[in-house]
Motif scaffolding. Structure first.
Motif, PDB file in Angstrom:
ATOM      1  N   THR A  10       0.844  -1.249  -0.028  1.00  0.00           N
ATOM      2  CA  THR A  10       0.066   0.021  -0.101  1.00  0.00           C
ATOM      3  C   THR A  10       0.833   1.242  -0.040  1.00  0.00           C
ATOM      4  OG1 THR A  10      -0.013  -0.154   2.483  1.00  0.00           O
ATOM      5  CG2 THR A  10      -1.884  -1.184   1.185  1.00  0.00           C
ATOM      6  N   THR A  11       1.999   1.271   0.398  1.00  0.00           N
ATOM      7  CA  THR A  11       3.083   2.257   0.319  1.00  0.00           C
ATOM      8  C   THR A  11       3.682   2.368  -0.866  1.00  0.00           C
ATOM      9  OG1 THR A  11       4.917   0.905   1.623  1.00  0.00           O
ATOM     10  CG2 THR A  11       3.403   2.270   2.782  1.00  0.00           C
ATOM     11  N   ALA A 242       1.282  -3.313   4.103  1.00  0.00           N
ATOM     12  CA  ALA A 242       2.044  -2.062   3.952  1.00  0.00           C
ATOM     13  C   ALA A 242       3.435  -2.344   3.948  1.00  0.00           C
ATOM     14  CB  ALA A 242       1.592  -1.006   5.091  1.00  0.00           C
TER      15      ALA A 242
END
Length: 328
Positions: A10-11, A242
């Motif tokens: 997600t980053t 993440a």
């Protein structure tokens, strides 16, 4: 036979992972290739240079041969078997870079900064019929290549020439060709992570047995088309994560669905293909992770300045887990 896929956190950090499925014991381990390393070639006496550093699975066979890896610019690649369809040239071409199939991956990682640059330079490559050391055969290969901007491509050479195709699903396995594999996904549009809704059949309301029924019909065998469909499904629906460690964990679980234990996939001669290792290439670090069959401990090698500027390639032994602790 192998399976590969890409994954993004997600980053925005990106990974390429693969299984290495083979019957012959390859004996690979992590190898860091420094900048400006010169590779010998079985196609010509001059060999070729690799201006950029990279790290991946390799073995020294009077010169290092690597089958996957990631370079200092975040370009990652893996070579997978493409038997029955790979076709290579029989003659060297003057003023071109003549390479054997098993040399292509090292040239890519050592010479390009992006998938776009590779596309621009493919006209300079001539992939030839030339046997690989150790196996003593012309290895039929195709390649998946990805970069840290999220661009992923497949490179295949067949009788009608070289094909460099964008990979919209982030998955690659083996024969048939990549275009066929994409078309075959149309046969599995019914697959979904949740259960199918109830249906009326005459006067009977038919209910699903429960969670998991949405994946009924997903092929579970070890053929290339089945592994492609299964991996595309896993990649599509596995939860987002993440952290890098969570990404490696997620990739490991996704590849569990296609890992081949020893003894369950036999060739006509009785030899057993099995998953010798899984590899995970982190494109943003860049770093290389390997998880061998006999010991699921993951070994990580990051491309440090010291490795990239070393005089010679650096080999790394695989880490071993401790013995299980007895619990009374």
């Amino acid at each position: 036979m192998c399976t590969s896929l890409t994954f993004q956190t997600t980053t925005g950090d990106r990974f390429l992972a693969r299984t290495m499925d083979f019957a012959f014991e390859l004996g690979g381990r992590p190898v860091a290739i420094p900048r400006h390393h010169h590779f010998s070639s079985v196609t010509n006496a001059a060999g070729f240079d690799a201006p950029y550093s990279f790290v991946g699975t390799g073995r020294d066979l009077n010169g290092y041969i690597l089958v996957d890896g990631v370079n200092e610019y975040g370009v990652s690649a893996a070579a997978l078997y493409f038997s029955g369809q790979a076709h290579y040239e029989t003659e060297a071409v003057a003023d071109q870079i003549n390479l054997a199939p098993h040399e292509v991956l090292m040239w890519i990682l050592g010479n390009v900064k992006s998938t776009a640059e590779l596309g621009e330079r493919l006209a300079d490559l001539n992939i030839m019929e030339a046997a690989a050391p150790l196996l003593n055969i012309v290895v039929p290969l195709h390649w998946i290549i990805s970069d840290r901007d999220g661009n992923t491509y497949v490179l295949e050479q067949e009788t009608d020439g070289m094909h460099y195709m964008e990979n919209p699903v982030g998955v690659m396995t083996n024969t048939p060709d990549f275009g066929w594999q994409l078309k075959n996904l149309s046969n599995y549009l019914q697959l979904q992570p949740g259960p199918h809704p109830s249906r009326q059949m005459g006067d009977l309301k038919v209910n699903a047995f429960g969670p998991g029924t949405g994946a009924m019909g997903m092929p579970g065998d070890y053929t290339s088309p089945s592994r492609f469909v299964r991996t595309a499904f896993m990649r599509q629906y596995t939860d987002d994560v993440a952290e890098d460690s969570a990404a490696i964990n997620a990739l490991s679980h996704m590849l569990n669905s296609v890992e081949i234990p020893k003894g369950v996939k036999l060739s006509a001669d009785g030899s057993a293909d099995y998953t010798q290792y899984r590899a995970y290439m982190s494109m943003h670090e860049p770093a290389f992770y390997i998880q061998p069959y006999d010991d699921q401990t993951i070994t990580r090698v990051a491309l440090t300045d010291a490795l990239m500027t070393a005089d010679q390639p650096t080999e790394f032994a695989l880490k071993k887990s401790q013995q299980f602790n007895a619990v009374n």
